[in-house]
Design a protein around this motif. Structure first.
Motif, PDB file in Angstrom:
ATOM      1  N   ALA A   1       0.909  -1.170   0.126  1.00 16.44           N
ATOM      2  CA  ALA A   1      -0.061  -0.035  -0.094  1.00 16.44           C
ATOM      3  C   ALA A   1       1.058   1.184  -0.244  1.00 16.44           C
ATOM      4  O   ALA A   1       1.879   1.316   0.667  1.00 16.44           O
ATOM      5  N   ILE A   2       0.529   2.290  -0.728  1.00 15.70           N
ATOM      6  CA  ILE A   2       1.354   3.530  -0.819  1.00 15.70           C
ATOM      7  C   ILE A   2       0.204   4.493  -0.702  1.00 15.70           C
ATOM      8  O   ILE A   2      -0.704   4.720  -1.233  1.00 15.70           O
ATOM      9  N   LYS A   3       0.831   5.619   0.294  1.00 11.86           N
ATOM     10  CA  LYS A   3       0.168   6.742   0.717  1.00 11.86           C
ATOM     11  C   LYS A   3       0.455   7.778  -0.339  1.00 11.86           C
ATOM     12  O   LYS A   3       1.456   8.096  -0.404  1.00 11.86           O
ATOM     13  N   LEU A   4      -0.826   8.579  -0.619  1.00 10.16           N
ATOM     14  CA  LEU A   4      -0.622   9.358  -1.693  1.00 10.16           C
ATOM     15  C   LEU A   4      -0.761  11.192  -1.286  1.00 10.16           C
ATOM     16  O   LEU A   4      -1.293  11.721  -2.271  1.00 10.16           O
ATOM     17  N   GLY A   5      -0.993  11.183  -0.028  1.00 11.22           N
ATOM     18  CA  GLY A   5      -1.333  12.510   0.549  1.00 11.22           C
ATOM     19  C   GLY A   5      -2.831  12.876   0.104  1.00 11.22           C
ATOM     20  O   GLY A   5      -3.699  12.297   0.324  1.00 11.22           O
ATOM     21  N   GLU A   6      -2.886  14.147  -0.368  1.00  9.42           N
ATOM     22  CA  GLU A   6      -4.134  14.709  -0.734  1.00  9.42           C
ATOM     23  C   GLU A   6      -4.822  13.871  -2.043  1.00  9.42           C
ATOM     24  O   GLU A   6      -5.854  14.037  -2.177  1.00  9.42           O
ATOM     25  N   GLN A   7      -4.064  13.121  -2.504  1.00 12.55           N
ATOM     26  CA  GLN A   7      -4.550  11.941  -3.669  1.00 12.55           C
ATOM     27  C   GLN A   7      -5.288  10.805  -3.215  1.00 12.55           C
ATOM     28  O   GLN A   7      -5.508   9.964  -3.934  1.00 12.55           O
ATOM     29  N   GLY A   8      -5.028  10.522  -1.900  1.00 13.70           N
ATOM     30  CA  GLY A   8      -5.591   9.380  -1.253  1.00 13.70           C
ATOM     31  C   GLY A   8      -4.549   8.438  -1.176  1.00 13.70           C
ATOM     32  O   GLY A   8      -3.729   8.503  -0.472  1.00 13.70           O
ATOM     33  N   SER A   9      -4.930   7.125  -1.559  1.00  5.51           N
ATOM     34  CA  SER A   9      -3.994   5.942  -1.672  1.00  5.51           C
ATOM     35  C   SER A   9      -4.274   4.930  -2.835  1.00  5.51           C
ATOM     36  O   SER A   9      -5.074   5.028  -3.391  1.00  5.51           O
ATOM     37  N   ALA A  10      -3.226   4.145  -2.821  1.00  3.94           N
ATOM     38  CA  ALA A  10      -3.155   3.082  -3.866  1.00  3.94           C
ATOM     39  C   ALA A  10      -2.760   1.801  -3.073  1.00  3.94           C
ATOM     40  O   ALA A  10      -1.805   1.834  -2.172  1.00  3.94           O
ATOM     41  N   ALA A  11      -2.992   0.621  -3.615  1.00  3.77           N
ATOM     42  CA  ALA A  11      -2.494  -0.620  -3.210  1.00  3.77           C
ATOM     43  C   ALA A  11      -2.528  -1.832  -4.272  1.00  3.77           C
ATOM     44  O   ALA A  11      -3.326  -1.616  -5.156  1.00  3.77           O
ATOM     45  N   ILE A  12      -1.815  -2.815  -4.251  1.00  3.39           N
ATOM     46  CA  ILE A  12      -1.691  -3.837  -5.271  1.00  3.39           C
ATOM     47  C   ILE A  12      -1.796  -5.194  -4.217  1.00  3.39           C
ATOM     48  O   ILE A  12      -1.043  -5.093  -3.041  1.00  3.39           O
ATOM     49  N   LYS A  13      -2.720  -6.229  -4.523  1.00  5.93           N
ATOM     50  CA  LYS A  13      -2.785  -7.304  -3.733  1.00  5.93           C
ATOM     51  C   LYS A  13      -3.102  -8.455  -4.903  1.00  5.93           C
ATOM     52  O   LYS A  13      -4.211  -8.500  -5.583  1.00  5.93           O
ATOM     53  N   ASP A  14      -2.300  -9.591  -5.038  1.00  6.20           N
ATOM     54  CA  ASP A  14      -2.599 -10.603  -5.770  1.00  6.20           C
ATOM     55  C   ASP A  14      -2.653  -9.973  -7.196  1.00  6.20           C
ATOM     56  O   ASP A  14      -3.519 -10.647  -8.134  1.00  6.20           O
ATOM     57  N   GLY A  15      -1.905  -9.104  -7.389  1.00  4.21           N
ATOM     58  CA  GLY A  15      -1.843  -8.251  -8.769  1.00  4.21           C
ATOM     59  C   GLY A  15      -2.896  -7.215  -9.139  1.00  4.21           C
ATOM     60  O   GLY A  15      -2.651  -6.924 -10.432  1.00  4.21           O
ATOM     61  N   VAL A  16      -3.747  -7.355  -8.304  1.00  9.19           N
ATOM     62  CA  VAL A  16      -4.709  -6.199  -8.845  1.00  9.19           C
ATOM     63  C   VAL A  16      -4.676  -4.910  -8.149  1.00  9.19           C
ATOM     64  O   VAL A  16      -4.346  -4.894  -6.752  1.00  9.19           O
TER      65      VAL A  16
ATOM     66  N   ALA B 256      -8.934  10.434  -1.458  1.00  8.96           N
ATOM     67  CA  ALA B 256      -8.862  10.883  -0.104  1.00  8.96           C
ATOM     68  C   ALA B 256     -10.297  11.623   0.617  1.00  8.96           C
ATOM     69  O   ALA B 256     -10.971  12.136  -0.533  1.00  8.96           O
ATOM     70  N   PHE B 257     -10.425  11.544   1.734  1.00 10.46           N
ATOM     71  CA  PHE B 257     -11.404  12.266   2.309  1.00 10.46           C
ATOM     72  C   PHE B 257     -11.236  13.777   2.479  1.00 10.46           C
ATOM     73  O   PHE B 257     -10.025  13.775   2.828  1.00 10.46           O
ATOM     74  N   ARG B 258     -12.043  14.571   2.365  1.00 13.74           N
ATOM     75  CA  ARG B 258     -11.690  16.158   2.438  1.00 13.74           C
ATOM     76  C   ARG B 258     -12.013  16.770   3.679  1.00 13.74           C
ATOM     77  O   ARG B 258     -13.315  16.548   4.070  1.00 13.74           O
ATOM     78  N   VAL B 259     -10.967  16.931   4.241  1.00 12.41           N
ATOM     79  CA  VAL B 259     -11.181  17.690   5.642  1.00 12.41           C
ATOM     80  C   VAL B 259     -10.047  18.875   5.895  1.00 12.41           C
ATOM     81  O   VAL B 259      -9.115  18.881   4.706  1.00 12.41           O
ATOM     82  N   GLN B 260     -10.319  19.852   6.602  1.00 12.37           N
ATOM     83  CA  GLN B 260      -9.407  20.755   7.029  1.00 12.37           C
ATOM     84  C   GLN B 260      -8.164  20.133   7.590  1.00 12.37           C
ATOM     85  O   GLN B 260      -8.321  19.581   8.691  1.00 12.37           O
ATOM     86  N   SER B 261      -7.254  20.335   7.100  1.00 14.45           N
ATOM     87  CA  SER B 261      -5.623  19.794   7.775  1.00 14.45           C
ATOM     88  C   SER B 261      -5.227  20.902   8.972  1.00 14.45           C
ATOM     89  O   SER B 261      -4.997  21.917   8.420  1.00 14.45           O
TER      90      SER B 261
END
Length: 323
Positions: A221-236, A242-247
């Protein structure tokens, strides 16, 4: 062996002092007044532990603290949220680490004392004690300097039937040791942020980086900051926005994401749901000062996710009507 814990967390614990409203750093002989100074539990492993415990999992912490006020402060906060502290050792030579962050809501500057965080040695762990958990989450990988110790530790834990996750963290040596891919082969979940992924893989595309690392670990799993996140499992490959909140304070956001993603992994959720949990924990983290302060409990998190999804659905409906 009876598994008393869902996860045993191995790594750093210290305290964070957040100096809020420091528009300038005082020159010699000057005094500057600020809006607030806040004390919180710090250290990636400690923040992760608190977040995971707040979500309802049984957590034990394995690390080193000083015999001092800050060490007692960390222990008390762990116990407050049900984290087992019996694996924590007390240093005979160092004080508990402390990090002072100026302007945590903007471009942060730090003054840090590592203290007891430098003492943890993977080759000195009690593996039978750690094996009381069904999962181990590990931090503190430092490339060549401790690579062999981490390989040995991972082999010992796998031999005792444990699953393993690791957040590799930033390589302050600038080496970005390629031996990390060997270490990945012993883990069940591997976590990092976008910049770290690019440094280790030598690539400049998230999907390509995920595919490359999936050769060594089946769940990355890779964290992408304001762009959310992405992950690979079993090749998929799966992406989640991301959820929009005041930082307010980004300290510990990545560690809280880890807690949410691992919560999904440990409770049998699919990757998409695990990423949603991770993103929600990260969003709750940045909405308050202190790494895990914004995250209350699992019920609060589910309510937050439901509200965010409802708001998104309402926005989409409005946009459709306008078009």
């Amino acid at each position: 062996m009876v598994k008393n814990f869902d996860a045993v967390v191995i790594g750093d614990a210290n305290v964070d002092l957040a100096v809020v409203g420091a528009s300038e750093i005082p020159l010699p002989g000057q005094e500057v007044y600020v809006e607030d100074v806040m004390l919180n539990v710090g250290g990636g492993a400690a923040i992760f532990s608190l977040a995971l415990a707040k979500l309802g999992l049984r957590v034990a912490f394995n690390g080193i603290l000083g015999d001092d006020f800050y060490g007692r402060y960390v222990r008390e906060h762990f116990l407050k949220y049900g984290i087992d502290t019996r694996m924590i050792k007390t240093s005979e030579s160092n004080q508990t680490g402390i990090s002072i962050a100026f302007n945590p809501d903007k471009d942060r500057s730090f003054i840090s004392y590592a203290g007891t965080t430098t003492e943890l040695r993977m080759n000195e762990l009690d593996y039978e004690q750690i094996a009381q958990g069904r999962h181990a989450h590990i931090t503190g990988y430092k490339g060549k300097s401790n690579h062999e110790a981490y390989i040995k530790m991972a082999k010992e834990l796998k031999a005792r039937g444990m699953t393993i996750s690791c957040d590799v963290g930033w390589d302050d040596t600038g080496e970005w040791y390629k031996g990390i891919f060997e270490f990945m082969t012993y883990t069940d979940v591997f976590l990092m942020n976008e910049t770290e992924a690019f440094h280790y893989t030598g690539l400049e595309d998230i999907n390509e980086s995920l595919r490359y690392m999936s050769q060594y670990c089946g769940n990355v799993a890779i964290k992408l900051g304001e762009q959310g996140s992405a992950a690979i499992k079993d090749g998929v490959i799966t992406h989640q926005a991301a959820f929009r909140v005041q930082s307010i304070d980004t300290t510990g956001a990545g560690d809280c994401f880890n807690a949410g993603y691992l919560m999904g992994f440990l409770t049998g959720e699919d990757v998409a749901s695990s990423l949603i949990l991770g993103n929600a924990c990260g969003a709750k983290s940045v909405s308050a000062f202190g790494g895990s302060t914004g995250l209350i409990d699992g019920a609060d998190l589910q309510q937050f996710i439901a509200q965010q999804q409802a708001d998104k659905g309402a926005d989409q409906a409005c946009n459709s009507q306008v078009q």
